[in-house]
Design a protein around this motif. Structure first.
Motif, PDB file in Angstrom:
ATOM      1  N   ALA A   1       6.254 -12.385  86.514  1.00 34.66           N
ATOM      2  CA  ALA A   1       6.696 -11.474  85.555  1.00 34.66           C
ATOM      3  C   ALA A   1       7.986 -10.958  85.828  1.00 34.66           C
ATOM      4  CB  ALA A   1       6.068 -10.016  84.976  1.00 34.66           C
ATOM      5  N   SER A   2       8.985 -10.998  86.637  1.00 36.51           N
ATOM      6  CA  SER A   2      10.458 -11.160  87.270  1.00 36.51           C
ATOM      7  C   SER A   2      10.711 -11.849  88.143  1.00 36.51           C
ATOM      8  CB  SER A   2      10.830 -10.157  86.283  1.00 36.51           C
ATOM      9  OG  SER A   2      10.161  -8.695  87.933  1.00 36.51           O
ATOM     10  N   VAL A   3      11.808 -12.058  88.528  1.00 30.76           N
ATOM     11  CA  VAL A   3      12.556 -12.506  89.508  1.00 30.76           C
ATOM     12  C   VAL A   3      13.538 -12.442  89.614  1.00 30.76           C
ATOM     13  CG1 VAL A   3      12.372 -15.238  89.416  1.00 30.76           C
ATOM     14  CG2 VAL A   3      12.574 -13.939  92.020  1.00 30.76           C
ATOM     15  N   GLN A   4      14.362 -11.843  90.712  1.00 34.16           N
ATOM     16  CA  GLN A   4      15.884 -11.690  91.029  1.00 34.16           C
ATOM     17  C   GLN A   4      16.364 -11.260  92.345  1.00 34.16           C
ATOM     18  OE1 GLN A   4      16.907  -7.527  89.264  1.00 34.16           O
ATOM     19  NE2 GLN A   4      15.190  -7.023  89.072  1.00 34.16           N
ATOM     20  N   ILE A   5      17.435 -11.289  92.515  1.00 32.39           N
ATOM     21  CA  ILE A   5      18.134 -11.363  93.919  1.00 32.39           C
ATOM     22  C   ILE A   5      19.111 -10.038  93.157  1.00 32.39           C
ATOM     23  CG2 ILE A   5      20.197 -11.960  95.554  1.00 32.39           C
ATOM     24  CD1 ILE A   5      18.904 -14.387  94.326  1.00 32.39           C
ATOM     25  N   ILE A   6      18.276  -8.639  94.101  1.00 37.54           N
ATOM     26  CA  ILE A   6      20.192  -7.308  93.741  1.00 37.54           C
ATOM     27  C   ILE A   6      20.662  -7.505  96.051  1.00 37.54           C
ATOM     28  CG2 ILE A   6      17.772  -7.106  92.779  1.00 37.54           C
ATOM     29  CD1 ILE A   6      16.626  -5.435  95.012  1.00 37.54           C
ATOM     30  N   ARG A   7      21.176  -6.229  95.585  1.00 43.38           N
ATOM     31  CA  ARG A   7      22.255  -6.297  96.330  1.00 43.38           C
ATOM     32  C   ARG A   7      22.375  -4.879  96.490  1.00 43.38           C
ATOM     33  NH1 ARG A   7      25.779 -10.871  98.033  1.00 43.38           N
ATOM     34  NH2 ARG A   7      24.208 -12.006  96.102  1.00 43.38           N
ATOM     35  N   ALA A   8      23.290  -4.025  97.356  1.00 36.98           N
ATOM     36  CA  ALA A   8      23.698  -3.123  97.339  1.00 36.98           C
ATOM     37  C   ALA A   8      24.847  -2.326  97.780  1.00 36.98           C
ATOM     38  CB  ALA A   8      22.684  -1.786  97.607  1.00 36.98           C
ATOM     39  N   ASP A   9      26.425  -1.694  97.400  1.00 41.43           N
ATOM     40  CA  ASP A   9      27.239  -1.510  98.401  1.00 41.43           C
ATOM     41  C   ASP A   9      27.313  -2.777  99.264  1.00 41.43           C
ATOM     42  OD1 ASP A   9      26.379   0.943  97.840  1.00 41.43           O
ATOM     43  OD2 ASP A   9      25.513   1.774  99.583  1.00 41.43           O
ATOM     44  N   GLY A  10      27.853  -3.730  98.742  1.00 40.41           N
ATOM     45  CA  GLY A  10      28.294  -5.076  98.674  1.00 40.41           C
ATOM     46  C   GLY A  10      27.487  -6.015 100.048  1.00 40.41           C
ATOM     47  N   GLY A  11      25.828  -5.927 100.406  1.00 40.05           N
ATOM     48  CA  GLY A  11      24.940  -5.379 101.359  1.00 40.05           C
ATOM     49  C   GLY A  11      24.280  -6.876 101.309  1.00 40.05           C
ATOM     50  N   ALA A  12      23.553  -7.831 101.599  1.00 41.45           N
ATOM     51  CA  ALA A  12      23.004  -8.712 102.178  1.00 41.45           C
ATOM     52  C   ALA A  12      22.373  -8.879 100.362  1.00 41.45           C
ATOM     53  CB  ALA A  12      22.516  -9.172 103.016  1.00 41.45           C
ATOM     54  N   PRO A  13      21.792 -10.930  99.904  1.00 38.98           N
ATOM     55  CA  PRO A  13      21.233 -10.577  98.819  1.00 38.98           C
ATOM     56  C   PRO A  13      19.846 -10.450  99.612  1.00 38.98           C
ATOM     57  CG  PRO A  13      21.522 -12.084  99.781  1.00 38.98           C
ATOM     58  CD  PRO A  13      22.462 -11.526 100.352  1.00 38.98           C
ATOM     59  N   ALA A  14      19.002  -9.748  98.435  1.00 34.74           N
ATOM     60  CA  ALA A  14      17.557  -9.248  98.440  1.00 34.74           C
ATOM     61  C   ALA A  14      16.550 -10.071  97.215  1.00 34.74           C
ATOM     62  CB  ALA A  14      17.154  -8.082  98.536  1.00 34.74           C
ATOM     63  N   VAL A  15      15.478 -10.428  97.908  1.00 32.08           N
ATOM     64  CA  VAL A  15      14.698 -11.159  96.537  1.00 32.08           C
ATOM     65  C   VAL A  15      13.886  -9.741  95.962  1.00 32.08           C
ATOM     66  CG1 VAL A  15      13.300 -13.191  95.301  1.00 32.08           C
ATOM     67  CG2 VAL A  15      15.467 -13.215  97.205  1.00 32.08           C
ATOM     68  N   VAL A  16      13.265  -9.815  94.765  1.00 28.00           N
ATOM     69  CA  VAL A  16      12.335  -9.390  94.589  1.00 28.00           C
ATOM     70  C   VAL A  16      11.471  -9.339  93.651  1.00 28.00           C
ATOM     71  CG1 VAL A  16      11.138  -6.790  92.793  1.00 28.00           C
ATOM     72  CG2 VAL A  16      13.591  -6.296  94.643  1.00 28.00           C
ATOM     73  N   ALA A  17      10.236  -9.854  93.601  1.00 27.17           N
ATOM     74  CA  ALA A  17       9.819 -10.672  92.034  1.00 27.17           C
ATOM     75  C   ALA A  17       8.500  -9.687  92.051  1.00 27.17           C
ATOM     76  CB  ALA A  17       9.063 -12.104  92.923  1.00 27.17           C
ATOM     77  N   GLN A  18       8.272  -9.949  90.652  1.00 24.56           N
ATOM     78  CA  GLN A  18       6.229  -9.227  90.559  1.00 24.56           C
ATOM     79  C   GLN A  18       5.705  -9.546  90.024  1.00 24.56           C
ATOM     80  OE1 GLN A  18       8.740  -6.054  88.289  1.00 24.56           O
ATOM     81  NE2 GLN A  18       8.373  -4.170  89.693  1.00 24.56           N
ATOM     82  N   TRP A  19       4.390  -9.158  90.320  1.00 26.46           N
ATOM     83  CA  TRP A  19       3.375  -9.236  89.732  1.00 26.46           C
ATOM     84  C   TRP A  19       2.340  -8.020  89.474  1.00 26.46           C
ATOM     85  CZ3 TRP A  19       5.856 -12.076  93.316  1.00 26.46           C
ATOM     86  CH2 TRP A  19       5.793 -13.390  93.331  1.00 26.46           C
ATOM     87  N   PRO A  20       2.360  -7.781  87.911  1.00 19.84           N
ATOM     88  CA  PRO A  20       1.428  -6.390  87.896  1.00 19.84           C
ATOM     89  C   PRO A  20       0.988  -6.641  87.966  1.00 19.84           C
ATOM     90  CG  PRO A  20       3.251  -7.473  85.903  1.00 19.84           C
ATOM     91  CD  PRO A  20       3.041  -8.678  86.682  1.00 19.84           C
TER      92      PRO A  20
ATOM     93  N   GLU B   1      -2.750 -18.459  92.887  1.00 19.10           N
ATOM     94  CA  GLU B   1      -2.181 -19.346  92.233  1.00 19.10           C
ATOM     95  C   GLU B   1      -1.113 -18.279  91.293  1.00 19.10           C
ATOM     96  OE1 GLU B   1      -6.113 -21.539  90.222  1.00 19.10           O
ATOM     97  OE2 GLU B   1      -5.983 -22.769  91.082  1.00 19.10           O
ATOM     98  N   GLY B   2      -0.906 -17.551  91.564  1.00 13.63           N
ATOM     99  CA  GLY B   2       0.127 -16.857  91.084  1.00 13.63           C
ATOM    100  C   GLY B   2      -0.657 -15.155  90.348  1.00 13.63           C
ATOM    101  N   ARG B   3      -2.125 -15.420  90.429  1.00  8.60           N
ATOM    102  CA  ARG B   3      -2.990 -14.227  90.060  1.00  8.60           C
ATOM    103  C   ARG B   3      -3.711 -13.640  90.859  1.00  8.60           C
ATOM    104  NH1 ARG B   3      -3.889 -18.920  87.063  1.00  8.60           N
ATOM    105  NH2 ARG B   3      -5.655 -19.464  87.854  1.00  8.60           N
ATOM    106  N   PRO B   4      -2.553 -12.578  91.595  1.00  8.74           N
ATOM    107  CA  PRO B   4      -3.739 -11.615  92.394  1.00  8.74           C
ATOM    108  C   PRO B   4      -4.463 -10.750  91.888  1.00  8.74           C
ATOM    109  CG  PRO B   4      -0.754 -11.504  92.558  1.00  8.74           C
ATOM    110  CD  PRO B   4      -1.516 -12.217  91.487  1.00  8.74           C
ATOM    111  N   PRO B   5      -5.671 -10.312  92.815  1.00 10.71           N
ATOM    112  CA  PRO B   5      -6.374  -8.965  92.334  1.00 10.71           C
ATOM    113  C   PRO B   5      -5.822  -8.403  92.415  1.00 10.71           C
ATOM    114  CG  PRO B   5      -6.339  -9.609  94.439  1.00 10.71           C
ATOM    115  CD  PRO B   5      -5.614 -10.640  94.053  1.00 10.71           C
ATOM    116  N   VAL B   6      -4.871  -7.700  92.020  1.00 11.84           N
ATOM    117  CA  VAL B   6      -3.748  -6.449  92.020  1.00 11.84           C
ATOM    118  C   VAL B   6      -3.011  -6.683  91.458  1.00 11.84           C
ATOM    119  CG1 VAL B   6      -5.720  -5.526  94.307  1.00 11.84           C
ATOM    120  CG2 VAL B   6      -3.234  -6.443  94.987  1.00 11.84           C
TER     121      VAL B   6
END
Length: 457
Positions: A62-81, A143-148
């Motif tokens: 549903a979304s994928v983004q690269i986030i960071r805080a306080d000048g830190g390293a890039p982290a990846v977050v992706a969500q399958w609701p 296939e990108g459709r996990p049961p949870v």
């Protein structure tokens, strides 16, 4: 959670089908020298995050983004609701890696993944790009459709102590909230024995500086009645262990631990993996598991003093050392550091001046509660996938962010799973991953997500 399994055969077949592609993408990630701790590799770490985001984005989140805080390293977050009524699982791994320790010492180039004897060699092949690809392979099998519901969280600075993780968790608390947290960043006791890591030692360090003279003195004119700072320092350092090699600092926590009784570490294999020279003795008492997982350990990591090549016949006025201490689960981190400091002050001889400053290494010890439905589901899934009973283990190392996750999401079950084995040589020369265990681990995690699926809806 009330859960039943769907066809294990169909899940296992789906996992088997995605393993070749997952290995190819693991090799792609290993080729990126994402050493965030080295500023020269900042761009590589950015490229590594982008590669992970691309791989996740191909699985219809549903979304994928690269986030960071306080000048830190890039982290990846992706969500399958989560489907209605289903729990959400946070799948954690990290894409940054340790320095190589010297490329010339590797059998094959550290950032050129190489297969040998059923293992994949390369920096990050196990720690922890195998964790990244385990999660992604499971999502591919579904296939990108996990049961949870699934939130994939791939951090970029774990090997630097996760300094900005608290800020990330606070800023993106709602985004990362989950019912179950799976941290794929530990090891199994053998390639065919699955483990849930339930205890980790903590870490503190101090810099101790000893001053005995105002200036260097001729060792012939003054030596004898006048001591030197380096010898005074070594007296104090030698007092840190007793004659059996046990840590001699008073008042530190020492535990037995039920996990230590469940796992046997063969001494011969342990000695070989450690690379002990012939005749060298193992330190301490008790089983190896008790010593590595549930007792404190102290090491002198460095000493500032002239090298042998630069030495002269003078009494040294000052000397200092970095002293690192691993802490048993249940220990108070800052209290233990003060006990170490007090011990050093008391054992520096000859009235020398002692200055002790905290080092940068601080990690809380962790003891996880391995009860509840999520742990029951994991034991069933992992035991079925591996064909051997799932055991609980500790690790002697420290993973600071586990305590941070538990503190930030107190209602979530936190599970730490293995993507390495005793031959993986994490942080060492010739790091490697068992390819058969990688495939089994993907299957186990896929089974686990199915076990968590609520069916009495």
């Amino acid at each position: 959670m009330a859960a039943v399994t769907s066809s294990r055969d169909s899940i296992a077949a789906a996992v088997e089908a995605v393993i070749p592609g997952a290995r190819a993408d693991l090799e792609r990630l290993v080729r990126i020298p994402s050493i965030w701790a080295d500023p020269a590799h900042a761009a590589d770490t950015e490229a590594s995050a982008a590669a992970v985001a691309e791989l996740a984005g191909a699985l219809n989140p549903a979304s994928v983004q690269i986030i960071r805080a306080d000048g830190g390293a890039p982290a990846v977050v992706a969500q399958w609701p989560a489907p209605e009524g289903q729990p959400t699982v946070l799948l954690y791994a990290h894409h940054d890696v340790q320095p190589t320790g010297g490329d010339e010492q590797w059998t094959s180039p550290p950032f050129e993944p190489t297969g040998r004897d059923g293992r994949l060699y390369g920096r990050g092949a196990a720690d922890d790009k195998a964790g990244v690809m385990t999660h992604l392979a499971v999502l591919r099998a579904y296939e990108g459709r996990p049961p949870v519901g699934v939130t994939l969280f791939v951090e970029g600075e774990e090997e630097s102590g996760s300094p900005t993780l608290p800020a990330l968790l606070a800023e993106h608390h709602e985004l990362l909230a989950a019912d179950v947290i799976v941290i794929a960043d530990s090891a199994n006791p053998a390639v065919d024995v699955p483990a849930l890591t339930t205890s980790l030692r903590g870490l503190v360090d101090v810099v101790v500086e000893v001053s005995l003279l105002e200036r260097p003195l001729h060792s012939g004119v003054f030596g004898g009645p006048v001591g030197d700072a380096l010898t005074a320092l070594t007296h104090a350092l030698a007092s840190l262990h007793d004659e059996k090699g046990e840590v001699a600092v008073d008042g530190l926590q020492r535990n037995e631990g039920t996990d230590a009784a469940a796992v046997t570490m063969p001494e011969e294999a342990f000695r070989a993996e450690a690379g002990l020279v012939e005749g060298a003795e193992l330190l301490g008492t008790g089983t190896l598991a008790e010593r590595v997982w549930h007792k404190p350990a102290i090491a002198v990591l460095g000493i500032d003093a002239p090298s042998v090549a630069e030495s002269a016949n003078v009494l040294l006025p000052k000397a200092r050392a970095m002293v690192s201490m691993r802490l048993a689960p249940g220990e108070d981190t800052l209290g233990a550091r003060e006990k170490l400091s007090a011990h050093l002050r008391a054992h520096v001889p000859w009235g020398a001046k002692v200055d002790i400053t905290p080092g940068s290494g601080v990690a809380e010890p962790v003891a996880l509660d391995a009860t509840g439905s999520a742990y029951d589901a994991a034991r069933r899934a992992f035991t079925e996938a591996y064909g051997n009973t799932t055991v609980e283990t500790g690790i002697g190392g420290s993973i600071p962010f586990i305590a941070e996750f538990a503190r930030t999401f107190p209602g979530a079950a936190v599970l730490v799973t293995g993507v390495g084995d005793p031959s993986s040589r994490w942080h060492g020369i010739d790091e490697s991953l068992s390819l058969s265990m990688f495939a089994t681990g993907v299957r186990a995690e896929a089974f686990f997500l199915e076990e968590l699926r609520v069916t009495d809806m």
